[in-house]
Design a protein around this motif. Structure first.
Motif, PDB file in Angstrom:
ATOM      1  N   GLU A 182       0.804  -1.205  -0.097  1.00  0.00           N
ATOM      2  CA  GLU A 182      -0.001   0.164  -0.132  1.00  0.00           C
ATOM      3  C   GLU A 182       0.826   1.306  -0.107  1.00  0.00           C
ATOM      4  O   GLU A 182       0.297   2.572   0.006  1.00  0.00           O
ATOM      5  CB  GLU A 182      -1.122   0.236   1.319  1.00  0.00           C
ATOM      6  N   GLN A 183       2.152   1.142   0.141  1.00  0.00           N
ATOM      7  CA  GLN A 183       2.866   2.485  -0.002  1.00  0.00           C
ATOM      8  C   GLN A 183       2.730   3.128   1.261  1.00  0.00           C
ATOM      9  O   GLN A 183       2.678   4.196   1.127  1.00  0.00           O
ATOM     10  CB  GLN A 183       3.105   2.882  -1.299  1.00  0.00           C
ATOM     11  N   LEU A 184       2.661   2.666   2.451  1.00  0.00           N
ATOM     12  CA  LEU A 184       2.192   3.230   3.466  1.00  0.00           C
ATOM     13  C   LEU A 184       3.007   2.931   4.818  1.00  0.00           C
ATOM     14  O   LEU A 184       3.214   1.624   4.985  1.00  0.00           O
ATOM     15  CB  LEU A 184       0.548   2.732   3.894  1.00  0.00           C
ATOM     16  N   GLY A 185       3.257   3.735   5.627  1.00  0.00           N
ATOM     17  CA  GLY A 185       3.825   3.843   6.931  1.00  0.00           C
ATOM     18  C   GLY A 185       5.512   3.607   6.948  1.00  0.00           C
ATOM     19  O   GLY A 185       5.865   3.828   5.671  1.00  0.00           O
ATOM     20  N   GLY A 186       6.026   3.380   7.867  1.00  0.00           N
ATOM     21  CA  GLY A 186       7.672   2.987   7.873  1.00  0.00           C
ATOM     22  C   GLY A 186       7.906   4.314   8.315  1.00  0.00           C
ATOM     23  O   GLY A 186       7.462   5.550   8.749  1.00  0.00           O
ATOM     24  N   LEU A 187       9.183   4.688   8.017  1.00  0.00           N
ATOM     25  CA  LEU A 187      10.154   5.719   8.542  1.00  0.00           C
ATOM     26  C   LEU A 187       9.568   7.022   7.815  1.00  0.00           C
ATOM     27  O   LEU A 187       9.458   8.072   8.177  1.00  0.00           O
ATOM     28  CB  LEU A 187      11.568   5.679   8.155  1.00  0.00           C
ATOM     29  N   SER A 188       9.425   6.985   6.313  1.00  0.00           N
ATOM     30  CA  SER A 188       8.803   8.004   5.598  1.00  0.00           C
ATOM     31  C   SER A 188       7.546   8.182   5.355  1.00  0.00           C
ATOM     32  O   SER A 188       7.216   9.165   4.794  1.00  0.00           O
ATOM     33  CB  SER A 188       9.819   8.065   4.145  1.00  0.00           C
ATOM     34  N   GLY A 189       6.818   7.048   5.758  1.00  0.00           N
ATOM     35  CA  GLY A 189       5.268   7.137   5.487  1.00  0.00           C
ATOM     36  C   GLY A 189       4.987   6.587   4.324  1.00  0.00           C
ATOM     37  O   GLY A 189       3.732   6.542   3.878  1.00  0.00           O
ATOM     38  N   THR A 190       6.076   6.099   3.451  1.00  0.00           N
ATOM     39  CA  THR A 190       5.602   5.659   2.198  1.00  0.00           C
ATOM     40  C   THR A 190       6.003   4.112   1.828  1.00  0.00           C
ATOM     41  O   THR A 190       5.867   3.581   1.013  1.00  0.00           O
ATOM     42  CB  THR A 190       6.847   6.314   1.166  1.00  0.00           C
ATOM     43  N   GLY A 191       5.881   3.437   2.965  1.00  0.00           N
ATOM     44  CA  GLY A 191       5.573   2.119   2.977  1.00  0.00           C
ATOM     45  C   GLY A 191       7.068   1.128   2.632  1.00  0.00           C
ATOM     46  O   GLY A 191       6.873   0.205   2.205  1.00  0.00           O
ATOM     47  N   LYS A 192       8.166   1.861   2.726  1.00  0.00           N
ATOM     48  CA  LYS A 192       9.451   1.197   2.486  1.00  0.00           C
ATOM     49  C   LYS A 192      10.087   0.354   3.640  1.00  0.00           C
ATOM     50  O   LYS A 192       9.965   0.814   4.882  1.00  0.00           O
ATOM     51  CB  LYS A 192      10.331   2.543   1.731  1.00  0.00           C
ATOM     52  N   ALA A 193      10.557  -0.758   3.383  1.00  0.00           N
ATOM     53  CA  ALA A 193      11.477  -1.325   4.417  1.00  0.00           C
ATOM     54  C   ALA A 193      12.634  -0.632   4.558  1.00  0.00           C
ATOM     55  O   ALA A 193      13.039   0.104   4.020  1.00  0.00           O
ATOM     56  CB  ALA A 193      11.823  -2.899   3.804  1.00  0.00           C
ATOM     57  N   LEU A 194      13.238  -1.048   5.821  1.00  0.00           N
ATOM     58  CA  LEU A 194      14.411  -0.517   6.441  1.00  0.00           C
ATOM     59  C   LEU A 194      15.537  -0.338   5.209  1.00  0.00           C
ATOM     60  O   LEU A 194      15.702  -1.733   4.690  1.00  0.00           O
ATOM     61  CB  LEU A 194      14.695  -0.923   7.658  1.00  0.00           C
ATOM     62  N   ALA A 195      16.463   0.441   4.897  1.00  0.00           N
ATOM     63  CA  ALA A 195      17.461   0.213   4.116  1.00  0.00           C
ATOM     64  C   ALA A 195      18.823   0.618   4.844  1.00  0.00           C
ATOM     65  O   ALA A 195      18.673   1.371   5.659  1.00  0.00           O
ATOM     66  CB  ALA A 195      17.202   1.145   2.797  1.00  0.00           C
ATOM     67  N   ASN A 196      19.751   0.382   4.109  1.00  0.00           N
ATOM     68  CA  ASN A 196      21.230   0.525   4.642  1.00  0.00           C
ATOM     69  C   ASN A 196      21.261   2.332   4.707  1.00  0.00           C
ATOM     70  O   ASN A 196      20.915   2.995   3.833  1.00  0.00           O
ATOM     71  CB  ASN A 196      22.245   0.209   3.791  1.00  0.00           C
ATOM     72  N   LYS A 197      21.745   2.812   5.878  1.00  0.00           N
ATOM     73  CA  LYS A 197      22.011   4.106   6.088  1.00  0.00           C
ATOM     74  C   LYS A 197      20.669   5.071   6.467  1.00  0.00           C
ATOM     75  O   LYS A 197      20.724   6.149   6.851  1.00  0.00           O
ATOM     76  CB  LYS A 197      22.687   4.967   5.013  1.00  0.00           C
TER      77      LYS A 197
END
Length: 312
Positions: free
Chosen positions: A137-152
């Protein structure tokens, strides 16, 4: 770099931010989301002295974090491994992390989930009352856009040490064995299946197929056919056992869609979802039909046990 933050040094497979889920919004098309293994998630927050529904990390594979502040953490899961600067540390208890230490979380069984709670307030956006990541749904997470955690990536918040230590002894930890059948509460659509079909389902073993994710777990085993294959779409409960045209059951999980039109045998009881959620492809599971009132009694009992274990 903020003095009160945690950075993602390395991630393998997928790690996301979860909480108690979006308990409202299904009528508007939002999926429920939330921690797949709610028991491990809730125990992690308790051990880290966090209020219920505080965000945490759901780790599949491995995740290495760099701490830029002192903090208390807790890691829970059926086969979780916690390394602090390369040295193994206990799970299922509160652990003190010092500034500039590196923490790696993983699981012995690939595909199982570990939950990481960090004491304090998380600075993450909430959408419809939840910070849960829903990639589809491109929802939530650190940026609110549904992305899984990434390096850095950087996780900010008011993280700190707790005043004491908490631990959950081995004999009080949730049992994850799949030797016992999963309880299933029949739904009204069970009438769409013949007596033979229902008996076959409840007397058979099924393998968890590689097609399993946060949306649903597809099973492989004896084919079950429904008398009615065409029906109107309707809301889908957590744990619903849907049977599509190929007769292979699909159990709907946290990120399930809000509507579905396949006939359903019933739903896996809420108190057994955590066991299913920690199964991996190739695991063998079976089912047991349980009366609705008995299921409610079991759920209340397990809620009482959790409450007693987490007093204070």
């Amino acid at each position: 770099m903020s003095n009160n933050s945690v950075s993602v040094e390395h991630t393998q497979m997928r790690s996301i931010i979860v909480d108690g889920g979006r308990t409202s919004g299904q009528s508007e098309g939002f999926c429920e989301a939330g921690a797949m293994d709610d028991l491990a998630y809730n125990f992690a927050n308790y051990l880290a002295a966090n209020p219920s529904n505080t965000p945490a990390l759901e780790v599949m594979g491995s995740l290495t974090l760099g701490f830029h502040c002192d903090a208390t953490i807790a890691v829970c899961g059926p086969s979780c491994i916690l390394l602090i600067d390369g040295q193994q540390s206990p799970c299922w208890r509160s652990v003190t992390i010092k500034r500039d230490q590196t923490v790696t979380i993983s699981s012995e069984r690939m595909g199982q989930r570990a939950y990481v709670a960090i004491h304090g307030q998380w600075d993450v956006p909430t959408i419809h009352g939840s910070a849960c990541t829903v990639i589809r749904e491109q929802l939530g997470g650190l940026s609110g856009t549904g992305k899984a955690l990434a390096n850095k990536d950087k996780i900010s918040g008011e993280f700190s040490l707790t005043g004491g230590q908490r631990e959950l002894p081995v004999h009080q930890r949730p049992p994850y064995s799949l030797a016992e059948p999963l309880d299933v509460v029949s739904g009204y659509q069970s009438g769409a299946f013949s007596d033979y079909g229902l008996a076959l389902f409840y007397s058979s073993e099924y393998q968890v197929s590689p097609q399993c994710d946060r949306m649903g777990y597809r099973l492989s085993g004896p084919s079950i056919s429904a008398n009615s294959k065409v029906m109107r779409s309707e809301g889908i409960n957590l744990g619903s056992v849907q049977v599509p045209g190929d007769g292979q059951p699909i159990i709907m999980m946290r990120d399930r869609q809000t509507l579905g039109g396949y006939p359903k045998i019933g739903a896996v009881a809420a108190y057994d979802i955590y066991r299913l959620a920690q199964s991996v492809p190739g695991d063998v599971i079976s089912f047991r039909n349980v009366d609705m009132n008995n299921a409610r009694g079991n759920w209340l009992l397990k809620q009482r046990i959790f409450s007693n274990l987490t007093k204070g």
